[in-house]
Write an enzyme that holds these catalytic residues in place. Structure first.
Site, mmCIF file in Angstrom:
data_model
loop_
_atom_site.group_PDB
_atom_site.id
_atom_site.type_symbol
_atom_site.label_atom_id
_atom_site.label_comp_id
_atom_site.label_asym_id
_atom_site.label_seq_id
_atom_site.Cartn_x
_atom_site.Cartn_y
_atom_site.Cartn_z
ATOM 1 N N GLY A 390 0.799 -1.214 0.000
ATOM 2 C CA GLY A 390 0.000 0.000 0.000
ATOM 3 C C GLY A 390 0.835 1.269 0.000
ATOM 4 O O GLY A 390 1.939 1.319 -0.551
ATOM 5 N N SER A 391 0.308 2.293 0.669
ATOM 6 C CA SER A 391 0.851 3.654 0.559
ATOM 7 C C SER A 391 2.251 3.829 1.119
ATOM 8 O O SER A 391 2.845 4.901 0.968
ATOM 9 C CB SER A 391 -0.090 4.631 1.265
ATOM 10 O OG SER A 391 -1.365 4.613 0.666
ATOM 11 N N SER A 392 2.796 2.819 1.781
ATOM 12 C CA SER A 392 4.148 2.967 2.328
ATOM 13 C C SER A 392 5.184 3.215 1.232
ATOM 14 O O SER A 392 6.260 3.745 1.516
ATOM 15 C CB SER A 392 4.532 1.725 3.137
ATOM 16 O OG SER A 392 4.439 0.553 2.359
ATOM 17 N N VAL A 393 4.865 2.883 -0.036
ATOM 18 C CA VAL A 393 5.835 3.093 -1.122
ATOM 19 C C VAL A 393 5.759 4.504 -1.699
ATOM 20 O O VAL A 393 6.508 4.838 -2.622
ATOM 21 C CB VAL A 393 5.633 2.072 -2.264
ATOM 22 C CG1 VAL A 393 5.710 0.651 -1.747
ATOM 23 C CG2 VAL A 393 4.326 2.311 -3.000
ATOM 24 N N LYS A 394 4.894 5.346 -1.186
ATOM 25 C CA LYS A 394 4.672 6.654 -1.821
ATOM 26 C C LYS A 394 5.895 7.555 -1.771
ATOM 27 O O LYS A 394 6.032 8.465 -2.590
ATOM 28 C CB LYS A 394 3.459 7.339 -1.192
ATOM 29 C CG LYS A 394 2.133 6.707 -1.603
ATOM 30 C CD LYS A 394 0.944 7.357 -0.913
ATOM 31 C CE LYS A 394 -0.357 6.708 -1.376
ATOM 32 N NZ LYS A 394 -1.540 7.226 -0.650
#
Length: 689
Positions: A390-394
């Protein structure tokens, strides 16, 4: 007066005797000459043949090296135990081995399931053959034997032994077979373990007292691995093969060319396997002198044995235990609070490392069996299992946007749902309206990342409900940027195997948008830890590692010897982004944990260690036989602290938690990890003071 005729006869008799004597003399002379030749010219060679001996060598295993944590606490040690071995001389026959096995069976028990269940029909046939040789030989006619060599005759005889002859053996006879089976594995002058793990002191004493009647048998000491921390970190430490396994059959050539014997115990998983060459030690080499009959007449140690070198690992076992406890307790709490009909939570994984050196400080995994109601430690899942984070790679997506030139500092996009023609609507967790790059990280805007992905694919003119034209090379471009951080590629960790995750293969526009928010490709927890460490370490990606030092063994069993080798920090690459761009994402990560609107600020805003990081939720549907089975989520968390001078970084994934359930578990585990780390740091500082 004697006649002339009589005088002639008298003169002829001595002449004939003289001829006979001459012949005898010549024969004896030839014999003496021959004896002289034998004695003088060839005597030394013949005497050497009489006294001929052969030198053979045997190697005796030594204890393996130990493993310690970074503070010198023993993780894996050696537990000395008794062992009964058999070393056959040259030319030993099957019947002679059977005699030894029968005598040995009087002093040791071989009645375990492992030993008795391993007796095959072939073992029973061979046992009957050796005890009934004459009857067995009559199972083949003389005519049949003429057409077979010895090996073929033997095999055919065994095949003709009726089952009723081998079915009714006593327990004592079966134990003899079990002993002989192990003895048959032995190679000449190479010790073969007959019994090891469960040899009692009484058995050891009985065998020791009767070695004189047990040729080739020895009662000695062996070592088994011991684990002072029980299951903690056990799967990372790995395992070694048993005596009965020896070296793996599929790697036989590899080990034999490196001086191993077939019955050597070797590491077959984890760090035992990774550092086999370090831990194995140097075997004791003994030279045996045997006469022409194969009997040993002398022995001498030509190479002194030395136990294996010790590993000092980067792991802090006190921190490891605390991380295990945090994951266990938070999972247990979440499962208890979950509706019974929707209990999907099964496992959680976390990696803690030093972002500047790559030292892995702790790596933990827990799996919960809903049917048994039991937890199991599964730490290696942090390396083997990949999930959408999820958004942890943003942070990586934002830096890819900067580097590719599709956004700049302060760039704003209006956060409202994205709707591409003939595709489902995509949105952020709420409509955030106008957000810039820092706010997009702070509040976790999906839409902002969608615009980055579309622009990287050449689409700058998005309009709702219309098709978009994208350059599919954007998939590779984004993945190449991600790879600079360790996402989707090997981390280089010193472990026998690691997963690099799954790369989606359907290059449509919707999947490109999902890739940008961590909901398409999958990554391991260790990859996420390397990624956040790279950001914390100002763009330098370092190789994660478990080995801190290799130490030479010391003569006694306690303590650590001198350093043989140290693991220096290895920078794998420096990401392409500029310092100012990295600083910008670091600031965005800091706002996630510290700013009022940050998605993790309620959990970390009041902490003294001033952390930064990113949260993540990956939503996806689970299908079975083409039918939607469930909608679920993965919850992720990455972070580091302190923000100004990072000394610890972590990543965690809690997959398959169910839809909307346990939404706080990733925050709680992340907070628990940093709390535990800094509590231990403060304790250490207090002790130093």
């Amino acid at each position: 007066m004697v006649s002339k005729k009589k005088r002639q006869k008298k003169s002829q008799l001595p002449f004939r005797l003289n001829i006979l004597f001459l012949i005898v003399f010549l024969l004896f002379s030839a014999l003496v000459l021959q004896l002289g030749v034998v004695q003088i010219l060839n005597g030394e060679a013949f005497q050497a043949e009489i006294d001929r001996t052969t030198n053979d060598y045997s190697e005796t295993p030594v204890p393996r090296g130990k493993m310690f944590d970074r503070n010198g606490e023993l993780i894996v040690g050696n537990d000395a135990g008794y062992s009964i071995t058999y070393t056959p001389e040259k030319g030993i026959q099957a019947g002679e081995r059977l005699d030894v096995a029968e005598r040995l069976a009087e002093y040791v028990d071989m009645d375990s399931e492992e030993h008795l269940d391993g007796i095959t029909e072939r073992n029973r046939q061979e046992y009957w053959y050796l005890n009934n040789t004459d009857e067995a030989e009559n199972l083949l006619s003389d005519q049949e034997k003429e057409d077979m060599d010895n090996g073929e005759q033997y095999n055919e005889i065994l095949d003709r032994i009726d089952e009723d002859k081998i079915d009714d053996y006593s327990k004592q006879e079966l134990e003899v077979m079990a002993i002989k089976k192990e003895m048959d594995k032995a190679m000449t002058l190479t010790p073969q373990v007959i019994k090891n793990e469960d040899v009692t002191p009484e058995e050891f004493a009985r065998v020791s007292a009767h070695l004189g009647e047990l040729p080739g048998v020895n009662a000695t000491t062996d070592w088994n691995r011991e684990y002072p921390y029980d299951e903690t970190f056990r799967d990372f430490a790995g395992s070694i093969t048993s005596e009965s396994q020896g070296i793996p059959a599929d790697q036989e050539d590899y080990y034999l060319t490196r001086g191993y014997s077939r019955n050597d115990r070797v590491g077959n998983s984890g760090l035992e396997e990774q550092y086999e060459g370090v831990l194995r030690g140097r075997k004791e080499k003994i030279q045996y002198t045997t006469d022409k009959n194969g009997a040993i007449v002398d022995s001498d140690i030509v190479v002194e044995g030395q136990r294996g070198k010790d590993l000092v690992l980067t792991v802090d076992m006190e921190l490891q235990k605390k991380v295990d406890e945090v994951i266990h307790d938070e999972m247990q709490s979440a499962i208890q609070n979950q509706p019974h009909e929707n209990r999907n939570l099964e496992n959680a994984m976390a990696v803690v490392m030093d972002p500047t050196t790559g030292e892995i400080l702790a790596a933990s995994g827990q799996r919960y069996d809903h049917e048994k109601g039991e937890f199991t430690k599964t730490g290696t899942s942090t390396i083997y299992n990949a999930n959408a984070p999820g958004s942890s790679v943003k942070g990586a997506t934002m830096l890819a946007g900067y580097q590719s030139g599709v956004i700049e500092f302060g760039q704003q996009f209006y956060d409202t749902p994205i709707k591409i023609k003939d595709t489902p609507e995509k949105s952020s967790w709420k409509n955030l309206q106008w957000v810039n790059d820092l706010e997009a990280l702070e509040q976790s805007s999906n839409v902002y990342m969608f615009y980055i992905a579309m622009r990287m694919a050449g689409e700058y003119n998005y309009e709702p409900n219309k098709s978009i034209n994208i350059d599919y090379a954007a998939f590779d471009e984004i993945r190449n940027y991600f790879g600079q951080f360790g996402l989707g590629v090997s981390t280089g960790v010193d472990f026998p195997y690691e997963s690099t995750g799954y790369k989606g293969s359907n290059p449509d526009a919707g999947n490109l948008l999902d890739l940008a928010i961590g909901q398409y490709d999958t990554y391991t927890t260790l990859q996420l830890a390397q990624y956040v460490s790279t950001i914390a370490n100002d763009g330098y990606r370092v190789r994660p590692h478990f080995m801190k030092e290799i130490r030479n063994p010391v003569p006694h069993e306690e303590g650590l010897g001198p350093v043989y080798k140290s693991h220096n920090t290895e920078v794998m690459n420096r990401i392409q982004m500029s310092d100012s761009e990295i600083d910008r994402v670091q600031e965005g990560f800091h706002r996630v944990f510290q700013a009022p609107e940050g998605t993790a600020s309620s959990h970390f805003g009041d902490k003294p260690y001033d952390a930064a990081g990113k949260t993540g939720t990956a939503e996806y549907d689970v299908y079975e036989d083409g039918q939607l089975k469930a909608s679920t989520e993965n919850l992720a968390h990455i972070g580091y602290a302190p923000y100004d001078d990072p000394e610890v970084a972590y990543a965690l994934i809690v997959p398959h938690v169910g839809k909307g359930d346990n939404s706080e578990i990733n925050h709680e585990i992340g907070k628990g990890i940093l709390d535990a780390y800094f509590e231990l740091e403060n304790e250490d500082e207090g002790e130093e003071d």
